[in-house]
Design an enzyme around this catalytic site. Structure first.
Site, PDB file in Angstrom:
ATOM      1  N   ASP A   1     -23.110  -2.742  -9.776  1.00 27.21           N
ATOM      2  CA  ASP A   1     -24.019  -1.712 -10.284  1.00 27.21           C
ATOM      3  C   ASP A   1     -25.058  -1.436  -9.194  1.00 27.21           C
ATOM      4  OD1 ASP A   1     -25.867  -3.775 -10.402  1.00 27.21           O
ATOM      5  OD2 ASP A   1     -26.258  -3.606 -12.554  1.00 27.21           O
TER       6      ASP A   1
ATOM      7  N   CYS B   1     -24.146  -7.691  -9.473  1.00 22.42           N
ATOM      8  CA  CYS B   1     -25.242  -6.917 -10.076  1.00 22.42           C
ATOM      9  C   CYS B   1     -26.533  -7.624  -9.697  1.00 22.42           C
ATOM     10  CB  CYS B   1     -25.057  -6.733 -11.571  1.00 22.42           C
ATOM     11  SG  CYS B   1     -25.038  -8.215 -12.588  1.00 22.42           S
TER      12      CYS B   1
ATOM     13  N   THR C   1     -28.322  -9.937 -11.253  1.00 20.81           N
ATOM     14  CA  THR C   1     -28.215 -11.380 -11.488  1.00 20.81           C
ATOM     15  C   THR C   1     -26.779 -11.894 -11.448  1.00 20.81           C
ATOM     16  OG1 THR C   1     -27.970 -11.003 -13.858  1.00 20.81           O
ATOM     17  CG2 THR C   1     -30.225 -11.328 -13.033  1.00 20.81           C
TER      18      THR C   1
ATOM     19  N   HIS D   1     -10.412 -25.742 -10.354  1.00 25.69           N
ATOM     20  CA  HIS D   1     -10.277 -26.197 -11.743  1.00 25.69           C
ATOM     21  C   HIS D   1     -10.112 -25.071 -12.762  1.00 25.69           C
ATOM     22  CE1 HIS D   1     -12.131 -30.499 -11.196  1.00 25.69           C
ATOM     23  NE2 HIS D   1     -11.160 -30.236 -10.329  1.00 25.69           N
TER      24      HIS D   1
ATOM     25  N   HIS E   1      -5.620 -28.968 -15.406  1.00 20.03           N
ATOM     26  CA  HIS E   1      -6.450 -27.756 -15.399  1.00 20.03           C
ATOM     27  C   HIS E   1      -5.660 -26.551 -15.899  1.00 20.03           C
ATOM     28  CE1 HIS E   1      -9.347 -30.210 -13.389  1.00 20.03           C
ATOM     29  NE2 HIS E   1      -8.486 -30.458 -12.408  1.00 20.03           N
TER      30      HIS E   1
HETATM   31  C1  RB5 Z   1     -30.140  -4.013 -13.631  1.00 23.28           C
HETATM   32  O1  RB5 Z   1     -31.509  -3.830 -13.639  1.00 23.28           O
HETATM   33  C2  RB5 Z   1     -29.800  -5.429 -14.005  1.00 23.28           C
HETATM   34  O2  RB5 Z   1     -30.090  -5.659 -15.344  1.00 23.28           O
HETATM   35  C3  RB5 Z   1     -28.342  -5.714 -13.725  1.00 23.28           C
HETATM   36  O3  RB5 Z   1     -28.072  -5.476 -12.388  1.00 23.28           O
HETATM   37  C4  RB5 Z   1     -27.892  -7.125 -13.998  1.00 23.28           C
HETATM   38  O4  RB5 Z   1     -28.748  -8.054 -13.410  1.00 23.28           O
HETATM   39  C5  RB5 Z   1     -27.598  -7.457 -15.394  1.00 23.28           C
HETATM   40  O5  RB5 Z   1     -27.118  -8.542 -15.728  1.00 23.28           O
END
Ligand code: RB5
Length: 149
Positions: free
Chosen positions: A8, A65, A67, A98, A133
């Site tokens: 994203d 993304c 996080t 695994h 596994h």
């Molecule tokens: C976008 O602001 C953020 O929420 C997205 O990139 C991600 O971290 C969501 O899990």
């Protein structure tokens, strides 16, 4: 080996770093975007990429993304996908060995490009150990109603 990449807006820079790494490693890959300036919704990018791995069009996938969490949650809704959220080299090795993870997700706001590159190298350089596994993965597949691993 064919790899699909997707992110994203929160993962554009790291995705480009990983794309360059795969080019340098001579690994065939396709970048599904986003080519966005504004904010987009991570499921719109994570799910289509995961579907391409689940269908066999690609062998593996890398999602990014902010996080890595939204991408990993989205990808794991697709039957046959085992997407690991990975932010350290040990976990990258272990999730291939695994869990036979066919996708990984990382957060551009969590780790820097140097570590991300080492994570991708470790994941790609590891082998699934099979045995007990495989039995465990089989139980996940059975739960989701997909027996052809
Ligand atoms: C976008 O602001 C953020 O929420 C997205 O990139 C991600 O971290 C969501 O899990």
């Amino acid at each position: 080996m064919r790899i699909v990449l997707s992110s994203d807006h929160g993962g554009v820079n790291l995705r480009r770093e990983i794309s360059q790494l795969l080019t340098d490693m001579n690994i065939e890959h396709v970048d599904m975007g986003c080519n966005c300036e504004g904010s987009v919704d991570y499921p719109d990018y994570g799910i289509p990429a995961a579907e391409k791995v689940a269908s066999g069009e690609f062998d593996l996938g890398i999602l990014i993304c902010g996080t890595g969490i939204g991408m990993s949650i989205s990808a794991n809704k697709v039957k046959g996908i085992r997407c690991a959220l990975v932010h350290d080299v040990f976990s990258a090795k272990m999730t291939k060995a695994h869990n036979d993870a066919n996708m990984i997700a990382m957060g551009e706001r969590v780790i820097g490009p140097g570590l991300a590159v080492e994570i991708v190298k470790a994941w790609l350089g590891s082998e699934f150990e099979g045995g007990r596994h495989a039995n465990r993965i089989g139980k996940i597949a059975e739960y989701e109603g997909k027996s052809n691993l």
